[in-house]
Design a protein around this motif. Structure first.
Motif, PDB file in Angstrom:
ATOM      1  N   LYS A  15      13.439 -22.144  19.177  1.00 23.28           N
ATOM      2  CA  LYS A  15      12.520 -22.698  18.046  1.00 23.28           C
ATOM      3  C   LYS A  15      11.099 -21.893  18.543  1.00 23.28           C
ATOM      4  N   PHE A  16      10.924 -21.156  19.305  1.00 23.45           N
ATOM      5  CA  PHE A  16       9.694 -20.429  19.710  1.00 23.45           C
ATOM      6  C   PHE A  16       9.590 -19.467  18.376  1.00 23.45           C
ATOM      7  N   LYS A  17       8.251 -19.182  18.019  1.00 19.93           N
ATOM      8  CA  LYS A  17       7.589 -18.741  16.923  1.00 19.93           C
ATOM      9  C   LYS A  17       7.104 -17.628  17.541  1.00 19.93           C
ATOM     10  N   PHE A  18       7.171 -16.390  17.006  1.00 23.46           N
ATOM     11  CA  PHE A  18       6.457 -14.963  17.456  1.00 23.46           C
ATOM     12  C   PHE A  18       5.764 -14.735  16.058  1.00 23.46           C
ATOM     13  N   GLY A  19       4.657 -14.230  16.199  1.00 19.39           N
ATOM     14  CA  GLY A  19       3.797 -13.790  15.005  1.00 19.39           C
ATOM     15  C   GLY A  19       2.762 -12.734  15.452  1.00 19.39           C
ATOM     16  N   THR A  20       1.812 -12.353  14.581  1.00 23.75           N
ATOM     17  CA  THR A  20       0.718 -11.485  14.768  1.00 23.75           C
ATOM     18  C   THR A  20      -0.524 -12.308  14.338  1.00 23.75           C
ATOM     19  N   ALA A  21      -1.536 -11.770  14.888  1.00 23.93           N
ATOM     20  CA  ALA A  21      -2.817 -12.410  14.083  1.00 23.93           C
ATOM     21  C   ALA A  21      -3.963 -11.262  13.599  1.00 23.93           C
ATOM     22  N   THR A  22      -4.869 -11.620  12.562  1.00 25.50           N
ATOM     23  CA  THR A  22      -5.819 -10.811  12.300  1.00 25.50           C
ATOM     24  C   THR A  22      -6.896 -11.961  11.849  1.00 25.50           C
ATOM     25  N   ALA A  23      -8.138 -11.150  11.371  1.00 25.74           N
ATOM     26  CA  ALA A  23      -9.431 -11.998  10.765  1.00 25.74           C
ATOM     27  C   ALA A  23      -9.941 -11.308   9.693  1.00 25.74           C
ATOM     28  N   SER A  24     -10.265 -11.894   8.685  1.00 19.51           N
ATOM     29  CA  SER A  24     -10.735 -11.604   7.300  1.00 19.51           C
ATOM     30  C   SER A  24     -11.877 -10.329   7.559  1.00 19.51           C
ATOM     31  N   TYR A  25     -12.818 -10.753   8.187  1.00 22.44           N
ATOM     32  CA  TYR A  25     -13.663  -9.625   8.257  1.00 22.44           C
ATOM     33  C   TYR A  25     -13.508  -8.238   8.913  1.00 22.44           C
ATOM     34  N   ALA A  30     -13.736  -4.854   0.895  1.00 19.75           N
ATOM     35  CA  ALA A  30     -13.973  -5.344  -0.170  1.00 19.75           C
ATOM     36  C   ALA A  30     -14.961  -6.175  -0.085  1.00 19.75           C
ATOM     37  N   TRP A  31     -16.073  -5.865   0.701  1.00 18.10           N
ATOM     38  CA  TRP A  31     -17.024  -6.892   0.970  1.00 18.10           C
ATOM     39  C   TRP A  31     -17.800  -7.480  -0.180  1.00 18.10           C
ATOM     40  N   ASN A  32     -17.907  -6.587  -1.126  1.00 19.79           N
ATOM     41  CA  ASN A  32     -18.514  -7.273  -2.431  1.00 19.79           C
ATOM     42  C   ASN A  32     -17.666  -7.327  -3.600  1.00 19.79           C
ATOM     43  N   GLU A  33     -16.456  -7.091  -3.519  1.00 19.25           N
ATOM     44  CA  GLU A  33     -15.384  -7.189  -4.736  1.00 19.25           C
ATOM     45  C   GLU A  33     -15.309  -8.365  -5.230  1.00 19.25           C
ATOM     46  N   ASP A  34     -14.971  -8.549  -6.510  1.00 24.43           N
ATOM     47  CA  ASP A  34     -14.326  -9.638  -7.184  1.00 24.43           C
ATOM     48  C   ASP A  34     -15.268 -10.961  -6.830  1.00 24.43           C
ATOM     49  N   GLY A  35     -16.365 -10.830  -6.724  1.00 22.82           N
ATOM     50  CA  GLY A  35     -17.211 -12.235  -6.628  1.00 22.82           C
ATOM     51  C   GLY A  35     -17.735 -12.440  -5.371  1.00 22.82           C
ATOM     52  N   ASP A  63      -8.968  -2.010   4.690  1.00 24.83           N
ATOM     53  CA  ASP A  63      -8.845  -2.218   3.191  1.00 24.83           C
ATOM     54  C   ASP A  63      -7.615  -3.215   3.043  1.00 24.83           C
ATOM     55  N   SER A  64      -7.311  -3.962   3.751  1.00 30.36           N
ATOM     56  CA  SER A  64      -6.086  -4.997   3.592  1.00 30.36           C
ATOM     57  C   SER A  64      -6.524  -5.865   2.170  1.00 30.36           C
ATOM     58  N   TYR A  65      -7.646  -5.951   1.802  1.00 29.41           N
ATOM     59  CA  TYR A  65      -7.854  -6.795   0.319  1.00 29.41           C
ATOM     60  C   TYR A  65      -6.836  -6.168  -0.495  1.00 29.41           C
ATOM     61  N   HIS A  66      -6.786  -4.726  -0.383  1.00 29.27           N
ATOM     62  CA  HIS A  66      -6.137  -3.966  -1.576  1.00 29.27           C
ATOM     63  C   HIS A  66      -4.557  -3.592  -0.934  1.00 29.27           C
ATOM     64  N   LYS A  67      -4.532  -3.672   0.253  1.00 28.48           N
ATOM     65  CA  LYS A  67      -3.178  -3.076   1.019  1.00 28.48           C
ATOM     66  C   LYS A  67      -2.377  -4.451   1.548  1.00 28.48           C
ATOM     67  N   ASN A 452      -6.983   6.287   2.609  1.00 26.70           N
ATOM     68  CA  ASN A 452      -5.742   5.334   2.508  1.00 26.70           C
ATOM     69  C   ASN A 452      -5.723   4.520   3.474  1.00 26.70           C
ATOM     70  N   ARG A 453      -6.412   4.633   4.475  1.00 29.44           N
ATOM     71  CA  ARG A 453      -6.530   3.842   5.945  1.00 29.44           C
ATOM     72  C   ARG A 453      -4.753   3.674   6.166  1.00 29.44           C
ATOM     73  N   THR A 454      -4.300   4.795   6.334  1.00 31.06           N
ATOM     74  CA  THR A 454      -2.771   4.827   6.654  1.00 31.06           C
ATOM     75  C   THR A 454      -2.463   4.137   8.169  1.00 31.06           C
ATOM     76  N   ARG A 455      -1.359   3.503   7.959  1.00 28.83           N
ATOM     77  CA  ARG A 455      -1.040   2.778   9.037  1.00 28.83           C
ATOM     78  C   ARG A 455       0.180   3.240   9.640  1.00 28.83           C
ATOM     79  N   THR A 456       0.266   3.403  10.864  1.00 24.96           N
ATOM     80  CA  THR A 456       1.336   4.289  11.662  1.00 24.96           C
ATOM     81  C   THR A 456       2.011   3.340  12.805  1.00 24.96           C
ATOM     82  N   ALA A 457       3.199   3.322  12.873  1.00 27.35           N
ATOM     83  CA  ALA A 457       3.721   2.303  13.894  1.00 27.35           C
ATOM     84  C   ALA A 457       3.289   2.752  15.330  1.00 27.35           C
TER      85      ALA A 457
END
Ligand code: GBH
Length: 487
Positions: A15-25, A30-35, A63-67, A452-457
């Motif tokens: 039942k052990f759950k693996f994940g990954t973590a990030t944080a908004s900032y 998109a620091w000043n987008e969409d209000g 750019d995770s707000y868009h990606k 594009n802030r291209t992601r590469t494994a």
């Protein structure tokens, strides 16, 4: 040099759950987008850029707000069950107050959450990962106890908007960094230097804010939504520098001033006694009219105690502690309140972050200490990871994860610590606060020079993917019961 005798051949529970973590900032941009409103990291990076390495800021970040859809594809590739992300308060409430609710901000997180659920990944949401709306800093920030209510109101908006889908909530990520660094040593936004005064006021507010949010969930949402709420506590593991009684006491005192300052009121009730004793004693000798440590009323103690459904725990590294003579009373300092020095052994394995030495046995001792100190709570490791300079062939990261996960396995099986999940920090290379983009914690590389802030494994992606799939660190592991065998 490996610090554990051998890699554990035991398996993580089914039942052990693996994940990954990030944080908004750190990832959204998109620091000043969409209000979205301005927060304290926007303000710091835009008005005091030289405080940050290379004057880096999080205007675009990953750019995770868009990606976000691409991020979810990466999570899907890893096969993780959980994604821990944080919600940007200023995206939901641009002024920090509930007078304006920003629908596009709410929609962004709804889209992210839907994308996760459509891919079979559980959302785990942090309400506060250090990005305070600037208007709330303008009224004093966390040392102003009115913020407890403003946070509670924000929490209610989030529970209401997302609680049908989000079942695991974390109120504060590492409030110690917000308080001791943001309002004490001036090494995090809003860079206020008031160690031993504003930092404790901040902690006092944060603990009440957390408790209010937990009670709101409990009273208004739990019945319908059936989720769980807790907070994330962290510190270095503090190991006595020698086995003298004074160093052992000094290490325990330091644990209480760092971890206990945030966990004690929630898990046991009130401040740790040694914190009350030391801050009262020094305040008096320093000539203050009353203690620098604000006191909880009996009612507040009861209100805060028990506001947890598990414990969120971030662990990275270890320090040694030695007792020092009572520091001068001519100066006020949180460090002086602790009455010890902390330092790291220069022979410990180094990383790309000066503060982060690879000490896996410290994580195991820490888990045991939590078990014994806080009545054996269920623990979710909400962050653990390591930085390098950004190599794709990141053997150092694989080494760190192997050693730490091995220590955690021993804590689970040999020491019977109740650890139920593990979030690797981080999914992506991201904005590392005052270190800018110079310290890379990601499983995925992000090209910050490309629009594009291209992601590469990186190599560690395949490594982590295999652990997530097999629940084992070695090719053959013991999958049931307690193992007596070592590889
Ligand atoms: C976590 O903090 C944070 O939650 C996360 O946002 C961050 O990206 C991650 O760690 C990696 O750093 O430079 O000497 O002033 C971990 C605990 C405490 C580690 C403060 C860095 C600053 C040391 N952090 N510390 S120093």
């Amino acid at each position: 040099v490996s610090l554990t005798a051998a890699v554990s051949n035991k398996s993580f529970p089914a039942k052990f759950k693996f994940g990954t973590a990030t944080a908004s900032y750190q990832i959204e941009g998109a620091w000043n987008e969409d209000g979205k409103g301005e927060n304290i990291w926007d303000r710091l990076t835009h008005t005091n850029a030289t405080a940050v390495k290379n004057s880096d800021n999080g205007d675009v970040a990953c750019d995770s707000y868009h990606k976000y859809k691409e991020d979810v594809r990466l999570l899907k590739h890893l096969g993780v069950k959980v994604y821990r992300f944080s919600i940007s308060w200023s995206r939901i409430l641009p002024t920090g107050f509930t007078n304006k609710v920003n629908q596009p901000g709410i929609q962004y997180y709804k889209n992210l959450i839907k994308e996760l659920l459509d891919n079979g990944i559980e959302p785990m949401a942090t309400l506060y990962h250090w990005d305070l709306p600037q208007p709330l800093q303008d009224i004093g920030g966390w040392p102003n106890e009115l913020l407890a209510d403003h946070f509670a109101n924000y929490a209610r908006v989030c529970f209401k908007a997302f609680g049908d889908s989000v079942k695991t909530w974390l109120t504060f990520n590492e409030a110690k960094q917000t308080c001791q660094q943001g309002y004490g040593s001036a090494t995090m936004a809003p860079l206020i230097k008031s160690p031993g005064v504003a930092d404790y006021l901040c902690t006092y507010t944060v603990l009440k804010a957390h408790a209010k949010a937990w009670h709101i969930y409990d009273d208004e949402f739990r019945g319908k939504q059936r989720g769980r709420v807790s907070t994330v506590v962290d510190s270095d593991w503090y190991e006595p520098a020698s086995n003298s009684t004074s160093d052992m006491e000094a290490a325990e005192t330091r644990r209480q001033f760092t971890f206990g300052l945030y966990a004690n009121a929630i898990f046991l009730g009130n401040w740790p006694q040694v914190v009350i004793d030391r801050v009262d004693y020094r305040s008096e000798n320093e000539g203050y009219a009353k203690s620098r440590l604000p006191k909880f009323t009996k009612q507040e103690i009861d209100y805060i105690r028990g506001t947890h459904d598990f414990m969120g725990f971030n662990t990275y590294t270890t320090s040694l502690v030695c007792k020092i003579e009572e520091p001068t009373f001519n100066e006020t300092d949180y460090e002086f309140d602790m009455g010890s020095n902390a330092f790291q052994d220069p022979t410990w394995e180094a990383t790309n972050s000066t503060w982060l030495k690879i000490v896996p046995w410290g994580a195991r001792k820490f888990l045991n200490w939590i078990k014994n100190t806080y009545n054996n709570p269920e623990i979710i490791i909400t962050e653990n990871g390591v930085s390098d300079a950004g190599l794709l062939k990141d053997d150092a990261r694989i080494h760190y994860y192997t050693e730490y996960l091995s220590a955690i396995l021993e804590a689970i099986h040999t020491d019977k610590v109740h650890v139920s999940g593990y979030m690797a920090w981080s999914l992506l290379d991201n904005y590392e606060w005052l270190a800018g983009y110079t310290e890379k914690f990601g499983l995925y590389h992000v090209d910050f020079s490309s629009p594009n802030r291209t992601r590469t494994a990186k190599k560690s992606v395949d490594f982590y993917k295999k652990i997530v799939a097999t629940h084992c660190l070695v090719d053959k592991c013991v999958t049931s019961g307690w193992s007596l065998f070592r590889v």
